[in-house]
Enzyme design. Structure first.
Site, short mmCIF file in Angstrom:
data_model
loop_
_atom_site.label_atom_id
_atom_site.label_comp_id
_atom_site.label_asym_id
_atom_site.label_seq_id
_atom_site.Cartn_x
_atom_site.Cartn_y
_atom_site.Cartn_z
N GLU A 182 4.99 -14.36 -4.62
CA GLU A 182 5.90 -14.38 -5.76
C GLU A 182 6.71 -15.67 -5.67
OE1 GLU A 182 9.34 -11.65 -7.94
OE2 GLU A 182 8.49 -10.99 -6.04
N LEU B 160 18.28 -6.13 -19.16
CA LEU B 160 17.67 -4.81 -18.97
C LEU B 160 17.57 -4.43 -17.49
CD1 LEU B 160 14.82 -4.85 -21.66
CD2 LEU B 160 16.97 -3.57 -21.73
N ARG B 161 17.24 -5.40 -16.63
CA ARG B 161 17.06 -5.03 -15.22
C ARG B 161 18.38 -4.92 -14.47
NH1 ARG B 161 13.76 -10.03 -12.42
NH2 ARG B 161 15.43 -11.57 -12.20
N ARG C 10 15.37 -9.54 -20.67
CA ARG C 10 14.94 -8.78 -19.50
C ARG C 10 15.96 -8.84 -18.37
NH1 ARG C 10 8.62 -10.78 -19.92
NH2 ARG C 10 7.97 -9.21 -21.47
N ILE C 11 16.70 -9.94 -18.28
CA ILE C 11 17.79 -10.01 -17.30
C ILE C 11 18.81 -8.92 -17.57
CG2 ILE C 11 19.82 -11.38 -16.64
CD1 ILE C 11 18.04 -13.86 -16.81
N GLU D 255 9.36 -12.04 -3.58
CA GLU D 255 10.44 -12.99 -3.35
C GLU D 255 11.52 -12.31 -2.50
OE1 GLU D 255 11.72 -16.62 -6.18
OE2 GLU D 255 12.06 -14.63 -7.02
N GLN E 299 19.59 -23.05 -2.13
CA GLN E 299 18.21 -23.53 -2.25
C GLN E 299 17.57 -23.78 -0.89
OE1 GLN E 299 17.76 -22.93 -6.17
NE2 GLN E 299 16.18 -23.62 -4.76
N ALA F 154 10.71 -13.25 -15.99
CA ALA F 154 9.48 -13.31 -16.80
C ALA F 154 8.61 -12.08 -16.58
CB ALA F 154 8.69 -14.58 -16.47
N GLU G 186 22.92 -11.82 -11.73
CA GLU G 186 22.29 -12.61 -12.80
C GLU G 186 22.93 -12.42 -14.17
OE1 GLU G 186 17.75 -12.54 -10.96
OE2 GLU G 186 18.28 -11.20 -12.61
#
Length: 260
Positions: free
Chosen positions: A127, A191-192, A188-189, A53, A97, A32, A197
């Site tokens: 974050e 792009l980065r 955006r996933i 994070e 997790q 996001a 991911e």
């Protein structure tokens, strides 16, 4: 564009508690824009600090840029637990997790004992929080049959115990919700380009978006932490690229902090 130096940033809200650190969580879907947003915030004011994070821990990569990170026994043993979780979620979701929450608690507690202790009006931005760990990501994996009933029960018991031990130190004064559509997050996933991911499907992001909306927009998501129902929330629409809208975002954050 050159990054301006940090400047003294007195809080617009006087606090009878003196130097008590205000704790704000930055929440939002994968990609996001949280990392970009916290990087903007940490340049604003010498009394503002961020806890990113701990993705480096999850990927078994030591980050020399992060003062809250250090090489741990789990990192030395090898294993990219983030990638393992995405490749075989039924096998590794519980492990990931549990470790994600543990590493988050460790980083956030370390920051509370850091340089902000001497700040005049300290604000610490997380974050994500231990609450999104459980009620967004872990619960979604359980509902998607990536954790079985036993694992989910153990995770909740462990999470409750950890919060009984450390949760009071990490209780939030406010939440900033970076709201973006699942489609924008997927773009955006790509792009980065974070390798772990690249296989994330839109459906997964849609499920996470629904949970974020229930928790932070509609406030209908139930948790075991009653105080969260009253925590103030600032919602920011970040569908558009906000790299050139720093001033507007910062003013909204300052106005929000003044109400806390």
């Amino acid at each position: 564009m050159a990054t301006p130096p940090k400047r003294s940033c007195p809080s617009p809200a006087a606090s009878s508690e003196g130097t008590r650190i205000k704790k704000i969580s930055i929440e939002g879907n994968i990609a996001a824009g949280k990392s970009t947003f916290v990087n903007i915030l940490k340049q604003v004011c010498e009394d503002w600090e961020v806890v990113p994070e701990p993705v480096a821990r999850w990927c078994n990569v030591q980050s020399t840029q992060d003062e809250f990170e250090e090489l741990t026994t789990s990192q030395k043993s090898g294993g990219n637990v983030l990638q393992m979780m995405y490749e075989k979620p039924e096998r590794w979701s519980f492990t990931f997790q549990s470790y994600a929450c543990l590493s988050r608690i460790r980083a956030q507690l370390a920051a509370l004992n850091g340089k902000l202790k001497d700040a005049e009006k300290p604000v610490l931005f997380f974050e994500r929080s231990v609450y999104s760990d459980r009620y967004i990501f872990a619960s979604n994996l359980y509902e998607s049959d990536c954790m079985n009933e036993t694992e989910w029960t153990i995770y909740q018991d462990w999470h409750d115990w950890m919060n009984n031990q450390f949760g009071q130190s990490l209780e939030l004064d406010g939440i900033i919700y970076l709201r973006a559509t699942p489609e924008k997050c997927l773009n955006r996933i790509y792009l980065r380009g974070r390798n772990e991911e690249q296989g994330i499907p839109l459906e997964y992001l849609e499920k996470l978006h629904y949970k974020h909306e229930s928790w932070l927009l509609h406030r209908t998501l139930k948790t075991n932490f009653d105080y969260l129902q009253e925590v103030p929330i600032l919602t920011l629409d970040v569908n558009e690229d906000f790299k050139d809208k720093h001033d507007s975002l910062i003013e909204k954050v300052k106005d929000f902090l003044s109400t806390l």
